[in-house]
Design a protein around this motif. Structure first.
Motif, PDB file in Angstrom:
ATOM      1  N   LEU A 178       7.412  -8.396   0.170  1.00  0.00           N
ATOM      2  CA  LEU A 178       8.160  -8.225   0.786  1.00  0.00           C
ATOM      3  C   LEU A 178       8.357  -6.548   2.323  1.00  0.00           C
ATOM      4  O   LEU A 178       6.975  -6.339   2.581  1.00  0.00           O
ATOM      5  CB  LEU A 178       8.590  -7.017  -0.155  1.00  0.00           C
ATOM      6  CG  LEU A 178       9.403  -7.482  -1.492  1.00  0.00           C
ATOM      7  CD1 LEU A 178       9.731  -6.146  -2.955  1.00  0.00           C
ATOM      8  CD2 LEU A 178      10.243  -8.645  -2.041  1.00  0.00           C
ATOM      9  N   TRP A 179       9.125  -7.001   2.875  1.00  0.00           N
ATOM     10  CA  TRP A 179       9.006  -6.155   3.694  1.00  0.00           C
ATOM     11  C   TRP A 179       8.781  -4.936   4.326  1.00  0.00           C
ATOM     12  O   TRP A 179       7.619  -3.897   5.143  1.00  0.00           O
ATOM     13  CB  TRP A 179      10.267  -6.013   5.125  1.00  0.00           C
ATOM     14  CG  TRP A 179      10.263  -7.723   5.740  1.00  0.00           C
ATOM     15  CD1 TRP A 179      11.029  -8.857   6.222  1.00  0.00           C
ATOM     16  CD2 TRP A 179       8.888  -7.982   7.332  1.00  0.00           C
ATOM     17  NE1 TRP A 179      10.208  -9.677   7.047  1.00  0.00           N
ATOM     18  CE2 TRP A 179       9.653  -9.088   7.438  1.00  0.00           C
ATOM     19  CE3 TRP A 179       7.617  -7.500   7.120  1.00  0.00           C
ATOM     20  CZ2 TRP A 179       8.427  -9.636   8.493  1.00  0.00           C
ATOM     21  CZ3 TRP A 179       6.790  -7.938   8.568  1.00  0.00           C
ATOM     22  CH2 TRP A 179       7.131  -9.223   8.634  1.00  0.00           C
ATOM     23  N   ASP A 180       9.271  -4.204   3.236  1.00  0.00           N
ATOM     24  CA  ASP A 180       8.958  -3.169   2.977  1.00  0.00           C
ATOM     25  C   ASP A 180       6.881  -2.502   1.985  1.00  0.00           C
ATOM     26  O   ASP A 180       6.634  -1.457   2.595  1.00  0.00           O
ATOM     27  CB  ASP A 180       9.504  -2.028   1.658  1.00  0.00           C
ATOM     28  CG  ASP A 180      10.530  -1.464   2.504  1.00  0.00           C
ATOM     29  OD1 ASP A 180      11.263  -1.636   3.555  1.00  0.00           O
ATOM     30  OD2 ASP A 180      12.031  -1.968   1.619  1.00  0.00           O
ATOM     31  N   ASN A 181       6.607  -3.607   2.145  1.00  0.00           N
ATOM     32  CA  ASN A 181       5.321  -3.459   1.632  1.00  0.00           C
ATOM     33  C   ASN A 181       4.099  -4.570   2.975  1.00  0.00           C
ATOM     34  O   ASN A 181       3.572  -3.452   3.190  1.00  0.00           O
ATOM     35  CB  ASN A 181       5.162  -4.104   0.514  1.00  0.00           C
ATOM     36  CG  ASN A 181       5.795  -3.739  -0.214  1.00  0.00           C
ATOM     37  OD1 ASN A 181       5.320  -2.555  -0.729  1.00  0.00           O
ATOM     38  ND2 ASN A 181       5.355  -4.398  -1.623  1.00  0.00           N
ATOM     39  N   MET A 182       4.625  -5.184   3.469  1.00  0.00           N
ATOM     40  CA  MET A 182       4.489  -6.319   4.193  1.00  0.00           C
ATOM     41  C   MET A 182       4.122  -5.170   5.519  1.00  0.00           C
ATOM     42  O   MET A 182       3.271  -5.130   6.539  1.00  0.00           O
ATOM     43  CB  MET A 182       4.739  -7.271   4.794  1.00  0.00           C
ATOM     44  CG  MET A 182       4.032  -8.642   3.508  1.00  0.00           C
ATOM     45  SD  MET A 182       2.627  -8.615   3.142  1.00  0.00           S
ATOM     46  CE  MET A 182       2.534  -9.461   5.443  1.00  0.00           C
ATOM     47  N   ILE A 183       5.098  -4.370   5.715  1.00  0.00           N
ATOM     48  CA  ILE A 183       5.281  -4.121   7.445  1.00  0.00           C
ATOM     49  C   ILE A 183       4.236  -2.881   7.995  1.00  0.00           C
ATOM     50  O   ILE A 183       3.695  -3.040   9.292  1.00  0.00           O
ATOM     51  CB  ILE A 183       6.409  -3.315   7.685  1.00  0.00           C
ATOM     52  CG1 ILE A 183       6.870  -2.789   9.025  1.00  0.00           C
ATOM     53  CG2 ILE A 183       7.080  -2.354   6.925  1.00  0.00           C
ATOM     54  CD1 ILE A 183       7.156  -4.411   9.930  1.00  0.00           C
ATOM     55  N   HIS A 184       3.593  -2.378   6.823  1.00  0.00           N
ATOM     56  CA  HIS A 184       2.383  -1.652   6.828  1.00  0.00           C
ATOM     57  C   HIS A 184       0.969  -2.463   7.929  1.00  0.00           C
ATOM     58  O   HIS A 184       0.475  -2.386   8.498  1.00  0.00           O
ATOM     59  CB  HIS A 184       1.814  -0.556   5.924  1.00  0.00           C
ATOM     60  CG  HIS A 184       2.884   0.623   5.414  1.00  0.00           C
ATOM     61  ND1 HIS A 184       3.920   1.434   6.442  1.00  0.00           N
ATOM     62  CD2 HIS A 184       4.049   0.172   4.717  1.00  0.00           C
ATOM     63  CE1 HIS A 184       5.028   1.208   6.080  1.00  0.00           C
ATOM     64  NE2 HIS A 184       5.069   0.522   4.609  1.00  0.00           N
ATOM     65  N   GLN A 185       0.965  -3.580   6.872  1.00  0.00           N
ATOM     66  CA  GLN A 185      -0.370  -4.760   7.127  1.00  0.00           C
ATOM     67  C   GLN A 185       0.255  -5.030   8.749  1.00  0.00           C
ATOM     68  O   GLN A 185      -1.159  -5.066   9.760  1.00  0.00           O
ATOM     69  CB  GLN A 185      -0.377  -6.182   6.135  1.00  0.00           C
ATOM     70  CG  GLN A 185      -0.801  -5.227   5.172  1.00  0.00           C
ATOM     71  CD  GLN A 185      -0.963  -6.417   3.464  1.00  0.00           C
ATOM     72  OE1 GLN A 185      -1.532  -7.396   4.680  1.00  0.00           O
ATOM     73  NE2 GLN A 185      -0.225  -5.968   3.282  1.00  0.00           N
ATOM     74  N   HIS A 186       1.543  -5.379   9.342  1.00  0.00           N
ATOM     75  CA  HIS A 186       1.041  -5.817  10.028  1.00  0.00           C
ATOM     76  C   HIS A 186       1.194  -4.375  11.154  1.00  0.00           C
ATOM     77  O   HIS A 186       0.871  -4.991  12.686  1.00  0.00           O
ATOM     78  CB  HIS A 186       2.900  -6.354  10.185  1.00  0.00           C
ATOM     79  CG  HIS A 186       3.398  -7.527   9.857  1.00  0.00           C
ATOM     80  ND1 HIS A 186       3.360  -9.004  10.638  1.00  0.00           N
ATOM     81  CD2 HIS A 186       3.414  -8.177   8.667  1.00  0.00           C
ATOM     82  CE1 HIS A 186       3.588  -9.709   9.635  1.00  0.00           C
ATOM     83  NE2 HIS A 186       3.991  -9.168   8.220  1.00  0.00           N
ATOM     84  N   ALA A 187       1.809  -3.496  10.927  1.00  0.00           N
ATOM     85  CA  ALA A 187       1.553  -2.207  11.886  1.00  0.00           C
ATOM     86  C   ALA A 187       0.061  -2.024  12.632  1.00  0.00           C
ATOM     87  O   ALA A 187      -0.040  -1.812  13.159  1.00  0.00           O
ATOM     88  CB  ALA A 187       2.474  -1.301  12.055  1.00  0.00           C
ATOM     89  N   GLU A 188      -0.663  -1.579  11.243  1.00  0.00           N
ATOM     90  CA  GLU A 188      -1.858  -1.633  10.985  1.00  0.00           C
ATOM     91  C   GLU A 188      -2.836  -2.228  11.818  1.00  0.00           C
ATOM     92  O   GLU A 188      -3.264  -1.753  12.413  1.00  0.00           O
ATOM     93  CB  GLU A 188      -2.482  -0.768   9.605  1.00  0.00           C
ATOM     94  CG  GLU A 188      -1.274  -0.121   8.969  1.00  0.00           C
ATOM     95  CD  GLU A 188      -1.959   0.374   7.771  1.00  0.00           C
ATOM     96  OE1 GLU A 188      -2.647  -0.292   7.324  1.00  0.00           O
ATOM     97  OE2 GLU A 188      -1.416   1.175   7.407  1.00  0.00           O
ATOM     98  N   TYR A 189      -2.423  -3.400  11.994  1.00  0.00           N
ATOM     99  CA  TYR A 189      -3.292  -4.473  12.386  1.00  0.00           C
ATOM    100  C   TYR A 189      -3.082  -4.715  13.645  1.00  0.00           C
ATOM    101  O   TYR A 189      -3.593  -4.970  15.353  1.00  0.00           O
ATOM    102  CB  TYR A 189      -3.180  -5.641  11.502  1.00  0.00           C
ATOM    103  CG  TYR A 189      -4.502  -7.020  12.324  1.00  0.00           C
ATOM    104  CD1 TYR A 189      -5.586  -7.038  12.212  1.00  0.00           C
ATOM    105  CD2 TYR A 189      -4.124  -7.861  12.561  1.00  0.00           C
ATOM    106  CE1 TYR A 189      -6.707  -7.506  12.643  1.00  0.00           C
ATOM    107  CE2 TYR A 189      -4.464  -9.055  13.224  1.00  0.00           C
ATOM    108  CZ  TYR A 189      -6.176  -8.515  13.102  1.00  0.00           C
ATOM    109  OH  TYR A 189      -7.280 -10.070  13.546  1.00  0.00           O
ATOM    110  N   LEU A 190      -1.901  -5.016  14.094  1.00  0.00           N
ATOM    111  CA  LEU A 190      -1.246  -5.702  15.696  1.00  0.00           C
ATOM    112  C   LEU A 190      -0.532  -4.558  16.179  1.00  0.00           C
ATOM    113  O   LEU A 190      -0.014  -5.027  17.560  1.00  0.00           O
ATOM    114  CB  LEU A 190       0.381  -6.604  15.414  1.00  0.00           C
ATOM    115  CG  LEU A 190      -0.538  -7.448  14.719  1.00  0.00           C
ATOM    116  CD1 LEU A 190       0.492  -8.184  13.441  1.00  0.00           C
ATOM    117  CD2 LEU A 190      -1.335  -9.389  15.287  1.00  0.00           C
TER     118      LEU A 190
END
Length: 400
Positions: A376-388
């Protein structure tokens, strides 16, 4: 604008409100050149004139060219105007970071702007956007080897795409590049109908095995194998029904195939369906089917968001081994895997599901929901933000 790009942008703005998010996309006839959605700035650049003739980009470049080869003439104009529009926007706003979706063409054009203005540049690669350059002798290999290492970080929607990208390089460079690469799927925006939002998926009790397909009707989706598997099951006396959600260049061919296979009564063409309406279909199916293939020219899925949506909604799912699904599912536990390009293998899955008890279907569907919730984006967005994103921007704009 592709929906998952928009969803990523809006969830980034939601969870990191100190960021100022701008999205630059090619113009589509009839669309506004600038809009603001939920505090996200949407800019659209015209890439061909007159605007009504812009037909290269949406919904996907390569399938559009295959459908009408003359669209290839628009490619140089797309590249040039992508570069010019990016450069103009960067001069206006002095961004801390440029983040591109797709290596071809955005990643290549934005890379030049990033170097001119000394701005960090990151990339998300989808499906065949890098391997497609193999079709351009000498120049394609050169562009990948020249440009890809310059990105600060690169995410791939699936492991196949990452391997294909790394295979452009010799072993020493590959070992260096892999340290800035990561498989990072897109997220899911779970738009469940309000009446069902807090309920588990209802088991469909019927003598008919209800199937669901969601996706663009293009060759890589493998719909032909789905239809042939249905014909085999029908010949065995098993009642079966398919809701086919989507549109695309092969719609007429698929209609003809449905008729030739005597499946007109079993296949319901629903057209493009989105939002809550799509999830109503997901919640009322026995089996979500993802029969994707790798085409002869190398076109393939990354990791279809439709599969993540179905899993997150608690649907029993099956997917081919060429769909990108092996990155996220456990065969027999969270979904059922089958051999791609084999209508016999898919028919066997239909037989298997038709003979399952309600409890057996629910057990896999419940595990699918647990696995899908992680995307779910509420969970995945942190991985995207912290990596990219966050490592390459000023500390003052990080979310607190």
């Amino acid at each position: 604008m592709v929906d998952f790009v928009w969803q990523q942008a809006r969830y980034l703005q939601k969870h990191y409100p100190n960021l100022e998010v701008h999205v630059l996309v090619p113009h589509d006839p009839g669309a506004a050149h600038y809009e603001e959605w939920e505090n996200v700035h949407i800019h659209r650049y015209r890439y061909f004139a007159p605007a009504e003739m812009q037909s290269l980009v949406y919904p996907a470049i390569w399938p559009n060219i295959k459908e009408q080869p003359l669209r290839l003439f628009q490619v140089p104009f797309l590249l040039l105007n992508c570069y010019l529009a990016t450069r103009k926007l960067v001069k206006q706003h002095r961004f801390d970071l440029i983040y591109s979706h797709w290596f071809t063409p955005q990643g290549m054009m934005c890379n030049r702007v990033a170097r001119e203005f000394n701005i960090p540049h990151t990339l998300t690669s989808h499906a065949a956007d890098i391997i497609i350059l193999k079709k351009i002798p000498f120049l394609g290999n050169y562009l990948v080897r020249k440009i890809l290492p310059s990105f600060k970080a690169i995410s791939f929607a699936g492991s196949r795409g990452m391997k294909q990208a790394l295979d452009f390089f010799d072993e020493p460079m590959r070992n260096t590049l892999v340290r800035k690469c990561k498989v990072l799927p897109m997220g899911v925006d779970l738009q469940l109908p309000v009446s069902h939002a807090d309920k588990a998926k209802q088991s469909v009790s019927s003598d008919i095995l209800k199937l669901l397909f969601v996706g663009r009707l293009a060759e890589k989706k493998g719909v032909t194998f789905l239809l042939n598997a249905m014909a085999k099951i029908k010949a065995q006396g098993i009642s079966i029904h398919l809701d086919l959600l989507g549109d695309g260049p092969l719609i007429d061919d698929i209609r003809q195939e449905v008729s030739a296979l005597n499946l007109s009564a079993e296949v319901n063409f629903q057209g493009f369906v989105n939002g809550e309406e799509k999830f109503k279909f997901i919640q009322n199916t026995d089996l979500f089917v993802l029969p994707s293939i790798i085409t002869a020219d190398g076109d393939a899925e990354g990791l279809p968001v439709s599969l993540l949506e179905a899993m997150s909604a608690g649907a029993l799912c099956c997917a081919s081994d060429e769909s990108g699904a092996p990155d996220i599912i456990e065969d027999g536990k969270t979904a059922i895997m089958f051999k791609a390009k084999s209508s016999d293998a898919l028919a066997a899955v239909f037989n298997q599901v038709a003979n399952m008890t309600t409890e057996q279907r629910s057990a896999i569907a419940n595990q699918a929901k647990v696995a899908g919730d992680a995307y779910l984006w509420d969970n995945m967005i942190h991985q995207h933000a912290e990596y990219l994103i966050l490592p390459y921007i000023a500390e003052s704009v990080h979310a607190k």
